[in-house]
Design a protein around this motif. Structure first.
Motif, PDB file in Angstrom:
ATOM      1  N   THR A   3       0.841  -1.197   0.000  1.00 20.66           N
ATOM      2  CA  THR A   3       0.000   0.000   0.000  1.00 20.66           C
ATOM      3  C   THR A   3       0.877   1.247   0.000  1.00 20.66           C
ATOM      4  O   THR A   3       1.822   1.351   0.777  1.00 20.66           O
ATOM      5  CB  THR A   3      -0.906  -0.007   1.237  1.00 20.66           C
ATOM      6  N   SER A   4       0.544   2.185  -0.862  1.00 25.22           N
ATOM      7  CA  SER A   4       1.336   3.415  -0.959  1.00 25.22           C
ATOM      8  C   SER A   4       0.964   4.383   0.162  1.00 25.22           C
ATOM      9  O   SER A   4      -0.152   4.365   0.682  1.00 25.22           O
ATOM     10  CB  SER A   4       1.102   4.097  -2.312  1.00 25.22           C
ATOM     11  N   GLU A   6       0.523   7.483  -0.274  1.00 19.64           N
ATOM     12  CA  GLU A   6      -0.503   8.368  -0.829  1.00 19.64           C
ATOM     13  C   GLU A   6      -1.898   7.796  -0.614  1.00 19.64           C
ATOM     14  O   GLU A   6      -2.832   8.526  -0.275  1.00 19.64           O
ATOM     15  CB  GLU A   6      -0.263   8.608  -2.327  1.00 19.64           C
ATOM     16  N   TYR A   7      -2.060   6.493  -0.807  1.00 19.15           N
ATOM     17  CA  TYR A   7      -3.363   5.866  -0.603  1.00 19.15           C
ATOM     18  C   TYR A   7      -3.757   5.947   0.871  1.00 19.15           C
ATOM     19  O   TYR A   7      -4.901   6.236   1.206  1.00 19.15           O
ATOM     20  CB  TYR A   7      -3.348   4.411  -1.075  1.00 19.15           C
ATOM     21  N   PHE A  10      -4.929   9.375   1.626  1.00 17.74           N
ATOM     22  CA  PHE A  10      -6.277   9.551   1.080  1.00 17.74           C
ATOM     23  C   PHE A  10      -7.321   8.968   2.032  1.00 17.74           C
ATOM     24  O   PHE A  10      -8.329   9.611   2.334  1.00 17.74           O
ATOM     25  CB  PHE A  10      -6.374   8.899  -0.301  1.00 17.74           C
ATOM     26  N   GLU A  45      -3.529  -1.926  -1.079  1.00 12.59           N
ATOM     27  CA  GLU A  45      -4.372  -0.791  -1.432  1.00 12.59           C
ATOM     28  C   GLU A  45      -5.866  -1.138  -1.421  1.00 12.59           C
ATOM     29  O   GLU A  45      -6.654  -0.607  -2.192  1.00 12.59           O
ATOM     30  CB  GLU A  45      -3.941  -0.187  -2.764  1.00 12.59           C
TER      31      GLU A  45
END
Length: 66
Positions: A3-4, A6-7, A10, A45
């Protein structure tokens, strides 16, 4: 696929109206806590809600996922 960051940012933005929500990185993925209890897992993600009775009440389809 991990999982990034950025995710994760978010998702935390989406949950920002809830008090007591935070996350911790675990083995390359994340756990989301709500009021100091594990509420969800973030793996590859994907937002995976822990199927506890209160979550099943809010999301009845969780009861079908086993």
């Amino acid at each position: 696929m991990a999982t990034s960051k950025e995710y994760m940012e978010f998702l935390m933005e989406q949950l920002s109206e809830l008090d007591g929500v935070y996350y911790r990185r675990m083995m390359g993925e994340y756990l989301i806590y709500y009021r100091d209890k594990v509420a969800a897992y973030i793996c590859d993600e994907r937002f995976l809600v822990r199927p506890v009775p209160s979550a099943i009440k809010l999301f009845p389809r969780l009861n079908m996922i086993q």
